[in-house]
Design an enzyme around this catalytic site. Structure first.
Site, short mmCIF file in Angstrom:
data_model
loop_
_atom_site.label_atom_id
_atom_site.label_comp_id
_atom_site.label_asym_id
_atom_site.label_seq_id
_atom_site.Cartn_x
_atom_site.Cartn_y
_atom_site.Cartn_z
N ASN A 8 34.26 40.09 74.03
CA ASN A 8 33.04 40.06 73.23
C ASN A 8 32.54 38.61 73.15
OD1 ASN A 8 31.10 40.19 71.24
ND2 ASN A 8 32.51 40.74 69.58
N LYS A 43 29.92 37.48 71.78
CA LYS A 43 29.16 37.20 70.54
C LYS A 43 27.87 36.44 70.87
CE LYS A 43 33.44 37.59 68.01
NZ LYS A 43 34.25 37.25 66.86
N HIS A 47 31.36 46.15 64.36
CA HIS A 47 32.12 44.90 64.35
C HIS A 47 32.07 44.30 62.94
CE1 HIS A 47 33.35 40.80 65.08
NE2 HIS A 47 33.95 41.27 66.16
N GLU A 97 31.65 41.42 61.89
CA GLU A 97 30.54 40.48 61.63
C GLU A 97 29.25 41.23 61.31
OE1 GLU A 97 31.15 38.22 65.21
OE2 GLU A 97 33.03 37.49 64.35
N GLU A 147 40.81 45.82 64.20
CA GLU A 147 40.56 44.39 64.04
C GLU A 147 40.65 44.02 62.56
OE1 GLU A 147 38.31 42.73 67.67
OE2 GLU A 147 36.85 43.17 66.11
N GLY A 149 39.05 35.31 64.50
CA GLY A 149 38.67 33.90 64.58
C GLY A 149 39.47 32.99 63.67
N SER A 173 42.09 37.06 67.11
CA SER A 173 42.84 35.86 67.49
C SER A 173 43.80 36.07 68.66
CB SER A 173 43.57 35.29 66.28
OG SER A 173 42.63 34.82 65.34
N GLY A 207 37.64 37.90 71.35
CA GLY A 207 36.42 37.16 71.02
C GLY A 207 36.47 35.77 71.64
N GLY A 208 36.82 34.79 70.83
CA GLY A 208 36.81 33.38 71.24
C GLY A 208 37.45 33.10 72.60
P1 PGA Z 1 38.56 36.55 68.04
O1 PGA Z 1 37.47 37.68 67.79
O2 PGA Z 1 39.34 36.94 69.27
O3 PGA Z 1 37.77 35.29 68.23
O4 PGA Z 1 39.43 36.52 66.82
C1 PGA Z 1 37.78 39.02 67.98
C2 PGA Z 1 36.57 39.86 67.67
O5 PGA Z 1 35.74 39.44 66.84
O6 PGA Z 1 36.39 40.94 68.26
#
Ligand code: PGA
Length: 247
Positions: free
Chosen positions: A8, A10, A93, A95, A165, A171, A211, A232-233
């Site tokens: 992802n 983002k 998600h 967010e 998640e 994050g 993470s 994500g990151g």
């Molecule tokens: P992250 O994000 O790997 O940066 O923790 C995961 C996500 O938001 O799906």
């Protein structure tokens, strides 16, 4: 066994960044047996699709409208995502829930819209820190599943992937232990069994996200009841994400 490894992006990467990312990433994963999906921003989807045509890497969108079409300024309908070549869409998600105040009824509508045009849905669910600390995560997860999968027929579950998640792990560089995610994978499967059938509980795909990096990817991916990872990151770096995608 084939794993599902989803990245992802983002709100990151310009068109040029997307191009150079894909050019670096594809050769690194060409022998992977896994289902690899990247989720760029809406505006980069069509271009990314063209760059992916000769590869097995699939394309997904990060969000979708809960409405079908019409006077909804700024929204993107499921049929539009389908028409530019997306195979998957992320719904719910954390967010979106936290920053854009999406609630279960809207998320349920989004899922129905996406399934209606033949998109596969990655439904993200997870507990807050408070729910984890106070041992309320089981109820929290069961309630999200009940409310957000409402009205789905059993044969539609084959197009649903549940991404566990935990909100406190996204994050943050903090994550649950593999034992803790195995427990939640079981909670999810038991709820699916209760609402649908043992067969669906067994077959539904459950991912872990929060993470993940290349050091821990293998252990989390191989946890009991886990079919893959939502990253994500760490997916923003093509070399790092390729290591994860090749688990
Ligand atoms: P992250 O994000 O790997 O940066 O923790 C995961 C996500 O938001 O799906």
């Amino acid at each position: 066994m084939k794993k599902y490894i989803f990245g992802n992006f983002k709100m990151n990467m310009s068109l040029k960044d997307t191009e150079s990312y894909i050019e670096k990433f594809l050769p690194l994963v060409e022998n992977s047996k896994n289902e690899i999906v990247i989720f760029p921003s809406f505006v980069n989807l069509m271009f990314a699709k063209q760059k992916l045509t000769a590869s097995k890497v699939l394309l997904g969108a990060q969000n979708v409208s809960s409405e079908t079409f019409g006077a909804y300024t700024g929204e993107t309908g499921a049929f539009m995502l389908k028409s530019v070549g997306a195979s998957y869409v992320i719904v719910g998600h954390s967010e979106r829930r936290k920053l854009f105040l999406e609630k279960s009824d809207v998320i349920n509508k989004k899922i129905l819209e996406a399934l209606g045009v033949g998109l596969k849905v990655v439904l993200c669910i997870g507990e807050t820190k408070y729910e984890r600390t106070n041992k309320k995560y089981k109820q929290a997860i069961e309630k999200l599943l009940a409310d957000e999968l409402k009205g789905l027929y059993e044969n539609e579950l084959k197009n649903i992937i549940i991404a566990y998640e935990p909100l406190w792990a996204i994050g943050t560089d903090k994550r649950p232990s593999t034992k803790e995610i195995e427990e939640v994978a079981l909670i999810i499967r038991n709820k699916i069994k209760q609402e649908y059938s043992e067969n669906s509980a067994k077959n539904i795909k459950v991912l872990y996200g929060g993470s993940i990096n290349s050091q821990v990817a293998k252990a989390y991916c191989m946890a009991e009841g886990i079919n893959g990872l939502l990253v994500g990151g760490a997916s923003l770096n093509p070399q790092e994400f390729a290591k994860i995608a090749n688990v």
